[in-house]
Design a protein around this motif. Structure first.
Motif, PDB file in Angstrom:
ATOM      1  N   MET A   1     -18.484   6.862  -1.926  1.00 34.14           N
ATOM      2  CA  MET A   1     -17.705   5.598  -2.220  1.00 34.14           C
ATOM      3  C   MET A   1     -18.339   4.637  -3.327  1.00 34.14           C
ATOM      4  N   GLY A   2     -19.771   4.961  -3.321  1.00 29.41           N
ATOM      5  CA  GLY A   2     -20.392   4.190  -4.411  1.00 29.41           C
ATOM      6  C   GLY A   2     -20.801   2.651  -3.972  1.00 29.41           C
ATOM      7  N   ILE A   3     -20.800   1.710  -4.900  1.00 31.52           N
ATOM      8  CA  ILE A   3     -21.117   0.355  -4.606  1.00 31.52           C
ATOM      9  C   ILE A   3     -19.944  -0.436  -3.968  1.00 31.52           C
ATOM     10  N   LEU A   4     -20.256  -1.064  -3.066  1.00 29.07           N
ATOM     11  CA  LEU A   4     -19.344  -2.130  -2.344  1.00 29.07           C
ATOM     12  C   LEU A   4     -19.783  -3.608  -2.890  1.00 29.07           C
ATOM     13  N   TYR A   5     -18.783  -4.111  -3.496  1.00 29.57           N
ATOM     14  CA  TYR A   5     -19.254  -5.500  -4.154  1.00 29.57           C
ATOM     15  C   TYR A   5     -18.357  -6.422  -3.315  1.00 29.57           C
ATOM     16  N   SER A   6     -18.971  -7.709  -3.269  1.00 28.57           N
ATOM     17  CA  SER A   6     -18.621  -8.789  -2.433  1.00 28.57           C
ATOM     18  C   SER A   6     -17.261  -9.566  -3.100  1.00 28.57           C
ATOM     19  N   GLU A   7     -17.300  -9.637  -4.502  1.00 27.36           N
ATOM     20  CA  GLU A   7     -16.336 -10.341  -5.305  1.00 27.36           C
ATOM     21  C   GLU A   7     -15.310  -9.176  -5.679  1.00 27.36           C
ATOM     22  N   PRO A   8     -13.920  -9.516  -5.238  1.00 32.10           N
ATOM     23  CA  PRO A   8     -12.817  -8.684  -5.554  1.00 32.10           C
ATOM     24  C   PRO A   8     -12.493  -8.136  -6.970  1.00 32.10           C
ATOM     25  N   ILE A   9     -12.921  -9.170  -8.059  1.00 33.37           N
ATOM     26  CA  ILE A   9     -12.601  -8.699  -9.341  1.00 33.37           C
ATOM     27  C   ILE A   9     -13.699  -7.476  -9.677  1.00 33.37           C
ATOM     28  N   CYS A  10     -15.208  -7.583  -9.174  1.00 31.55           N
ATOM     29  CA  CYS A  10     -16.165  -6.801  -9.555  1.00 31.55           C
ATOM     30  C   CYS A  10     -15.666  -5.350  -8.887  1.00 31.55           C
ATOM     31  N   GLN A  11     -15.298  -5.477  -7.635  1.00 27.70           N
ATOM     32  CA  GLN A  11     -14.737  -4.085  -7.030  1.00 27.70           C
ATOM     33  C   GLN A  11     -13.523  -3.494  -7.608  1.00 27.70           C
ATOM     34  N   ALA A  12     -12.730  -4.271  -8.145  1.00 24.38           N
ATOM     35  CA  ALA A  12     -11.630  -3.845  -9.066  1.00 24.38           C
ATOM     36  C   ALA A  12     -12.009  -2.988 -10.116  1.00 24.38           C
TER      37      ALA A  12
END
Length: 344
Positions: A1-12
């Motif tokens: 899966m890799g990294i899970l970010y808290s900011e939606p734009i970062c995850q996108a």
């Protein structure tokens, strides 16, 4: 899966979802430079981690801040170097380190369009791309105990870059990626520090799969560019003009001013010609329409001592350690009364 970010734009950005990135930018343009609570990554860093070139290009067009706050490396003398990285995936891809030249920075590898920038080309080809920043440039101006206002901070040249910085960077990359060897691509001064480091430290050379030297420099005795004519000035004159600290660092105001000028018709040609005069005049080697991009990042600065070291190289015609001006100081730094000659 890799990294899970808290900011939606970062995850996108990390997952290559351009539609969602565009959605969050449209909601609030400040999201372009938002820092994630997980590790401080910006959307630009997130996209670079996976080599998502379309998203990188989109964010840059939306004025994303290219001051990427990536991993910091503390070397032996406790100055901090910053690297930029695409495709941070341990163990799965070949790793390459790109090292810029004198007065440059890591952006030099991605300043052209994606199909003409080595950093993007290698990322598209499946490499884990790391781009170094030499100490004293725009991105590597920190130290654990010294400030940039102190003379001691600027007491370095390509000697220290080769003896301390390059080994620290290579070992850091190997530790982070889990690889045993990497590819090394140096340009100009980046080749010089490679020649010195790999010849002085065979154990470091063993960690390099292949070394690509672009515009290699082992001597500047026969160089003919106007820049080398400047290096013929006496040391005292160079110190009198520029002092003891930094050399050609761009302030934010000056950078914005130059970007504006070099973005204008006719003036962009003048800016390009000035750049060409410094490194050799060949218009086929430069995308003249990118002049305002180039001057936004170059010159990125270095130390006056580094310039003095290059001046010594021009005048002596030899690749040797910095001459500190006294036998006592040379003994302290190099264990002999005269500067060490590098056998590359």
């Amino acid at each position: 899966m890799g990294i899970l970010y808290s900011e939606p734009i970062c995850q996108a950005a990390y997952q290559n979802d351009l539609g969602q990135v565009w959605h969050w930018v449209r909601e609030d343009n400040c999201n372009v430079n938002i820092q994630d609570g997980f590790n401080g990554d910006t959307p630009l860093i997130c996209a670079c981690r996976r080599g998502h070139v379309r998203i990188v290009s989109f964010l840059l067009r939306r004025n994303a801040n290219v001051n990427l706050k990536n991993q910091g490396i503390t070397r032996r003398a406790e100055s901090t170097l910053h690297m930029w990285n695409f495709l941070l995936t341990a163990g799965s891809r070949p790793v390459v380190l790109l090292q810029h030249g004198l007065l440059g920075d890591a952006s030099n590898w991605i300043s052209n369009l994606p199909n003409n920038s080595l950093g993007f080309i290698l990322a598209d080809a499946g490499f884990d791309v790391w781009m170094g920043n030499s100490r004293g440039n725009t991105w590597s101006r920190k130290h654990k105990t010294l400030s940039i206002e102190q003379d001691e901070f600027w007491a370095f040249s390509y000697d220290e870059m080769a003896r301390f910085d390059l080994p620290a960077v290579i070992n850091f990359i190997l530790q982070k990626t889990g690889q045993k060897k990497i590819y090394y691509v140096g340009y100009s001064q980046g080749t010089t520090i490679g020649f010195i480091a790999f010849s002085m430290m065979p154990e470091l050379a063993q960690k390099i799969k292949m070394y690509f030297a672009l515009a290699p420099i082992a001597t500047v005795k026969y160089a003919k560019s106007p820049g080398t004519k400047f290096l013929l000035l006496p040391d005292m004159m160079i110190r009198g003009l520029f002092g003891k600290k930094e050399f050609l660092y761009q302030t934010r105001f000056f950078r914005q001013f130059v970007i504006y000028l070099c973005g204008q018709m006719i003036l962009d040609q003048i800016c390009s010609n000035i750049i060409l005069l410094l490194g050799g005049f060949n218009t086929n080697n430069m995308n003249m329409s990118r002049a305002n991009v180039y001057v936004a990042h170059t010159p990125a600065g270095t130390s006056v001592q580094n310039i003095l070291h290059w001046s010594q190289a021009v005048n002596s015609g030899e690749l040797r350690a910095f001459d500190w001006g006294s036998e006592t100081k040379n003994l302290e730094k190099g264990n002999q009364p005269t500067p060490v000659k590098y056998r590359v």
